[in-house]
Write an enzyme that holds these catalytic residues in place. Structure first.
Site, short mmCIF file in Angstrom:
data_model
loop_
_atom_site.label_atom_id
_atom_site.label_comp_id
_atom_site.label_asym_id
_atom_site.label_seq_id
_atom_site.Cartn_x
_atom_site.Cartn_y
_atom_site.Cartn_z
N GLY A 44 -0.27 14.09 -4.73
CA GLY A 44 -0.83 14.80 -5.88
C GLY A 44 -1.76 13.97 -6.75
N ASP A 100 -0.17 12.83 -10.99
CA ASP A 100 -0.83 14.04 -11.44
C ASP A 100 -0.15 14.66 -12.66
OD1 ASP A 100 1.41 14.72 -9.98
OD2 ASP A 100 0.37 16.00 -8.54
N ASP A 103 6.78 16.30 -14.96
CA ASP A 103 7.53 17.56 -15.01
C ASP A 103 8.99 17.25 -15.34
OD1 ASP A 103 8.34 20.18 -14.73
OD2 ASP A 103 8.31 20.15 -12.56
N ASP A 157 -0.85 20.77 -5.59
CA ASP A 157 -0.77 21.72 -4.47
C ASP A 157 0.30 22.77 -4.69
OD1 ASP A 157 1.40 19.81 -4.15
OD2 ASP A 157 1.76 20.85 -2.26
N ARG A 163 -5.24 21.58 -3.13
CA ARG A 163 -5.50 20.29 -3.78
C ARG A 163 -6.99 20.07 -4.03
NH1 ARG A 163 -0.69 17.44 -3.48
NH2 ARG A 163 0.53 17.69 -1.58
P1 IMP Z 1 8.66 15.25 -11.56
O1 IMP Z 1 9.26 14.18 -10.72
O2 IMP Z 1 9.55 16.46 -11.67
O3 IMP Z 1 8.14 14.79 -12.90
O4 IMP Z 1 7.48 15.88 -10.75
C1 IMP Z 1 6.39 15.23 -10.48
C2 IMP Z 1 5.80 15.77 -9.20
O5 IMP Z 1 6.11 17.14 -8.95
C3 IMP Z 1 4.32 15.70 -9.37
O6 IMP Z 1 3.83 14.48 -8.89
C4 IMP Z 1 3.82 16.89 -8.57
O7 IMP Z 1 3.57 16.49 -7.25
C5 IMP Z 1 4.95 17.88 -8.56
N1 IMP Z 1 4.71 18.97 -9.54
C6 IMP Z 1 5.32 19.16 -10.72
N2 IMP Z 1 4.85 20.24 -11.36
C7 IMP Z 1 3.87 20.75 -10.56
C8 IMP Z 1 2.98 21.88 -10.68
O8 IMP Z 1 2.95 22.64 -11.66
N3 IMP Z 1 2.13 22.06 -9.64
C9 IMP Z 1 2.09 21.26 -8.54
N4 IMP Z 1 2.90 20.18 -8.39
C10 IMP Z 1 3.80 19.94 -9.40
MG MG Z 2 3.15 14.40 -6.78
#
Ligand code: IMP
Ligand code: MG
Length: 174
Positions: A44, A100, A103, A157, A163
């Site tokens: 991402g 990217d 979350d 994605d 992407r």
């Molecule tokens: P985290 O570990 O939950 O903070 O998520 C991070 C990863 O989840 C990012 O690097 C993205 O690849 C993926 N991700 C989180 N939210 C989204 C979204 O809205 N669209 C696409 N990918 C997401």
């Molecule tokens: Mg990612």
């Protein structure tokens, strides 16, 4: 062909301006460092990292790391996989992780720990986007705060697709 069921949240022009602003700050903060290593989070973070690093006129190394937590879904599985392990020898490096989106925060938390355990001198983090629900989670550099919607484009994605869209878009109905 652009995905017809999405609306633009951030245009490519707005993104490019913000990337330049972030790069200016990063350049100022790391100008004394002789061991800067960028760690783009694949897949991402690839487009953001590619644009950002070309605006940072400092000697640096690039060591991508592959991480995945979403599979093909639009909500996080909660488990972060690093299928290729960590990128090379990071001992003594001033690391800037580039991802990217923030979350759940699990990706950055896992990577920070793994890189510090591997002997990095310091680990800072840069994300293009932070979701509203992640507002309490820290990152050293943040491009945009966005609503809790699933976004695609500019590296992000849905099940591996979209992407390459130059703008960041929200899925309709998400
Ligand atoms: P985290 O570990 O939950 O903070 O998520 C991070 C990863 O989840 C990012 O690097 C993205 O690849 C993926 N991700 C989180 N939210 C989204 C979204 O809205 N669209 C696409 N990918 C997401
Ligand atoms: Mg990612």
């Amino acid at each position: 062909m652009t995905d017809p069921s999405s609306d633009i949240l951030l245009s490519s022009q707005i993104i490019a301006e913000r990337v330049r602003e972030l790069a200016l700050r990063i350049t100022a903060d790391f100008k004394e460092s002789d061991s800067l290593c960028l760690v783009p989070v694949m897949d991402g973070g690839m487009i953001f990292a590619a644009d950002l690093m070309r605006e940072i006129p400092l000697p640096l190394r690039v060591a991508p790391v592959k991480a995945s937590s979403y599979g093909d879904a639009t909500t996080s599985s909660g488990t972060v996989n690093l299928p290729g392990g960590i990128p090379g020898d990071v001992r003594g490096c001033s690391i800037l992780i580039i991802d990217d989106i923030l979350d759940t925060g699990k990706t950055l938390e896992t990577l920070k720990k793994v890189l510090m355990d591997a002997g990095a001198e310091s680990v800072r983090t840069c994300v293009l986007l932070r979701k509203e629900s992640a507002g309490h989670l820290p990152a050293d550099y943040i491009g945009f705060e966005i609503p809790d919607r699933f976004v695609i484009g500019y590296g992000l994605d849905l099940a591996g697709v979209h992407r390459n869209l130059p703008d960041i878009r929200v899925l309709k109905g998400d």
